[in-house]
Structure formats: C-alpha cells, structure tokens
Design a protein around this motif. Structure first.
Motif, PDB file in Angstrom:
ATOM      1  N   SER A   3       0.830  -1.211   0.000  1.00 15.52           N
ATOM      2  CA  SER A   3       0.000   0.000   0.000  1.00 15.52           C
ATOM      3  C   SER A   3       0.863   1.259   0.000  1.00 15.52           C
ATOM      4  N   ALA A   4       2.185   1.099   0.130  1.00 15.60           N
ATOM      5  CA  ALA A   4       3.081   2.252   0.121  1.00 15.60           C
ATOM      6  C   ALA A   4       3.133   2.861  -1.277  1.00 15.60           C
ATOM      7  N   LYS A   5       3.258   4.155  -1.322  1.00 19.90           N
ATOM      8  CA  LYS A   5       3.308   4.879  -2.591  1.00 19.90           C
ATOM      9  C   LYS A   5       4.613   4.570  -3.328  1.00 19.90           C
ATOM     10  N   ALA A   6       4.511   4.316  -4.614  1.00 17.16           N
ATOM     11  CA  ALA A   6       5.699   4.124  -5.436  1.00 17.16           C
ATOM     12  C   ALA A   6       6.260   5.484  -5.829  1.00 17.16           C
ATOM     13  N   VAL A   7       7.553   5.664  -5.610  1.00 14.94           N
ATOM     14  CA  VAL A   7       8.230   6.907  -5.926  1.00 14.94           C
ATOM     15  C   VAL A   7       9.249   6.618  -7.024  1.00 14.94           C
ATOM     16  N   THR A   8       9.401   7.553  -7.948  1.00 16.47           N
ATOM     17  CA  THR A   8      10.306   7.387  -9.078  1.00 16.47           C
ATOM     18  C   THR A   8      11.439   8.399  -9.011  1.00 16.47           C
ATOM     19  N   ASP A   9      12.405   8.232  -9.926  1.00 18.61           N
ATOM     20  CA  ASP A   9      13.480   9.223 -10.030  1.00 18.61           C
ATOM     21  C   ASP A   9      12.884  10.622 -10.180  1.00 18.61           C
ATOM     22  N   ALA A  10      11.827  10.724 -10.989  1.00 15.74           N
ATOM     23  CA  ALA A  10      11.218  12.026 -11.284  1.00 15.74           C
ATOM     24  C   ALA A  10      10.462  12.618 -10.095  1.00 15.74           C
ATOM     25  N   SER A  11       9.831  11.774  -9.280  1.00 13.31           N
ATOM     26  CA  SER A  11       8.996  12.296  -8.191  1.00 13.31           C
ATOM     27  C   SER A  11       9.697  12.316  -6.832  1.00 13.31           C
ATOM     28  N   PHE A  12      10.914  11.812  -6.745  1.00 14.54           N
ATOM     29  CA  PHE A  12      11.605  11.689  -5.464  1.00 14.54           C
ATOM     30  C   PHE A  12      11.742  13.027  -4.744  1.00 14.54           C
ATOM     31  N   GLY A  13      12.128  14.057  -5.470  1.00 14.22           N
ATOM     32  CA  GLY A  13      12.299  15.369  -4.852  1.00 14.22           C
ATOM     33  C   GLY A  13      11.037  15.868  -4.182  1.00 14.22           C
ATOM     34  N   THR A  14       9.924  15.769  -4.891  1.00 14.10           N
ATOM     35  CA  THR A  14       8.646  16.239  -4.362  1.00 14.10           C
ATOM     36  C   THR A  14       8.126  15.333  -3.252  1.00 14.10           C
ATOM     37  N   ASP A  15       8.162  14.020  -3.479  1.00 12.06           N
ATOM     38  CA  ASP A  15       7.558  13.073  -2.531  1.00 12.06           C
ATOM     39  C   ASP A  15       8.391  12.845  -1.275  1.00 12.06           C
ATOM     40  N   VAL A  16       9.697  13.026  -1.379  1.00 12.10           N
ATOM     41  CA  VAL A  16      10.568  12.694  -0.248  1.00 12.10           C
ATOM     42  C   VAL A  16      11.322  13.916   0.281  1.00 12.10           C
ATOM     43  N   LEU A  17      12.053  14.581  -0.571  1.00 17.09           N
ATOM     44  CA  LEU A  17      12.958  15.634  -0.106  1.00 17.09           C
ATOM     45  C   LEU A  17      12.247  16.869   0.405  1.00 17.09           C
ATOM     46  N   THR A  18      11.064  17.183  -0.127  1.00 16.96           N
ATOM     47  CA  THR A  18      10.347  18.377   0.340  1.00 16.96           C
ATOM     48  C   THR A  18       9.122  18.034   1.187  1.00 16.96           C
ATOM     49  N   ALA A  19       9.025  16.791   1.624  1.00 19.10           N
ATOM     50  CA  ALA A  19       7.896  16.379   2.466  1.00 19.10           C
ATOM     51  C   ALA A  19       7.950  17.130   3.798  1.00 19.10           C
ATOM     52  N   ASN A  20       6.770  17.368   4.379  1.00 19.70           N
ATOM     53  CA  ASN A  20       6.731  18.121   5.635  1.00 19.70           C
ATOM     54  C   ASN A  20       6.731  17.221   6.871  1.00 19.70           C
ATOM     55  N   LYS A  21       6.950  15.935   6.695  1.00 17.16           N
ATOM     56  CA  LYS A  21       7.171  15.026   7.818  1.00 17.16           C
ATOM     57  C   LYS A  21       8.195  13.987   7.367  1.00 17.16           C
ATOM     58  N   PRO A  22       8.774  13.235   8.309  1.00 21.60           N
ATOM     59  CA  PRO A  22       9.762  12.231   7.913  1.00 21.60           C
ATOM     60  C   PRO A  22       9.167  11.226   6.914  1.00 21.60           C
ATOM     61  N   VAL A  23      10.030  10.744   6.005  1.00 20.62           N
ATOM     62  CA  VAL A  23       9.611   9.773   5.002  1.00 20.62           C
ATOM     63  C   VAL A  23      10.513   8.556   5.105  1.00 20.62           C
ATOM     64  N   ILE A  24       9.902   7.388   5.301  1.00 23.38           N
ATOM     65  CA  ILE A  24      10.634   6.124   5.277  1.00 23.38           C
ATOM     66  C   ILE A  24      10.624   5.643   3.832  1.00 23.38           C
ATOM     67  N   VAL A  25      11.816   5.477   3.255  1.00 26.48           N
ATOM     68  CA  VAL A  25      11.949   5.060   1.861  1.00 26.48           C
ATOM     69  C   VAL A  25      12.493   3.641   1.814  1.00 26.48           C
ATOM     70  N   ASP A  26      11.735   2.755   1.197  1.00 27.57           N
ATOM     71  CA  ASP A  26      12.140   1.362   1.016  1.00 27.57           C
ATOM     72  C   ASP A  26      12.724   1.218  -0.382  1.00 27.57           C
ATOM     73  N   PHE A  27      14.042   1.033  -0.472  1.00 27.99           N
ATOM     74  CA  PHE A  27      14.694   0.754  -1.751  1.00 27.99           C
ATOM     75  C   PHE A  27      14.646  -0.757  -1.947  1.00 27.99           C
TER      76      PHE A  27
END
Length: 108
Positions: A3-27
């Motif tokens: 159910s976790a959101k899929a993040v891509t090279d293109a969306s990583f900046g928006t979805d992870v780097l500028t998020a307003n709370k911590p983001v756990i990223v599963d590679f």
C-alpha cells in the motif's frame, strides 16, 4: 501488493525531499526475496504511524538514478529522510519491532 506509494526518479524530490514530515523510503526490487518479506512490515508501520511518517517505495531496477545517488548497493535498504536529508538507515529485512526501535525518534 504494497500500500506504500511508489516513488520514481522524477517524483523523489517532491515526494521525499520536500515532504513536511519524515519519510521512510524502502529501496527494493521485484526479484529480492527479503524485500518481499519486508514489504508487509513497512505497510504495518505506514498504517500505524501515518500521522508521524510517510512510507514510500523506490524500485531500484526502475529508478537507477536515485539508487545511485544514495549509494544503494544492498537491498532492502530502508532510509528515513527528514528535512531533505538522510536521517537514519537500516539495511536488510528485519522484524517490525527492530525497525520501530531503529526509527523510534521518527515514530513518536
């Protein structure tokens, strides 16, 4: 399926780097057995702590640029990003209780 959101090279900046709370990223990758074992554990964490953190997934085979940028050489690799920076890491499949301990500072 996770159910976790899929993040891509293109969306990583928006979805992870500028998020307003911590983001756990599963590679992860489709062929990775330990990755498949870890997925439901991260889904549980996402559901239980949705008010504290976001949980997203990056398929390293489909998004090699972001994997290379963060030096991902072993998967599953779980990184916590806060304020655009890596704040914690965990390599390998681990039980939920262990991940909760490792990431306790972000789940409070």
């Amino acid at each position: 399926m996770s159910s976790a959101k899929a993040v891509t090279d293109a969306s990583f900046g928006t979805d992870v780097l500028t998020a307003n709370k911590p983001v756990i990223v599963d590679f992860w990758a489709e062929w990775c057995g330990p990755c498949r074992m870890l997925s439901p554990i991260l889904d549980d964490i996402a559901a239980q702590y949705s008010d504290k953190v976001d949980v997203v997934k990056v398929n390293v085979d489909e998004n090699p640029a972001i994997a290379a940028q963060y030096g991902i050489t072993s998967i599953p690799a779980v990184y916590v990003f806060q304020d655009g920076k890596v704040a914690a890491t965990s390599i390998g499949a681990k039980p939920k209780q262990v991940l909760e301990q490792e990431f306790a500072a972000f789940l409070k």
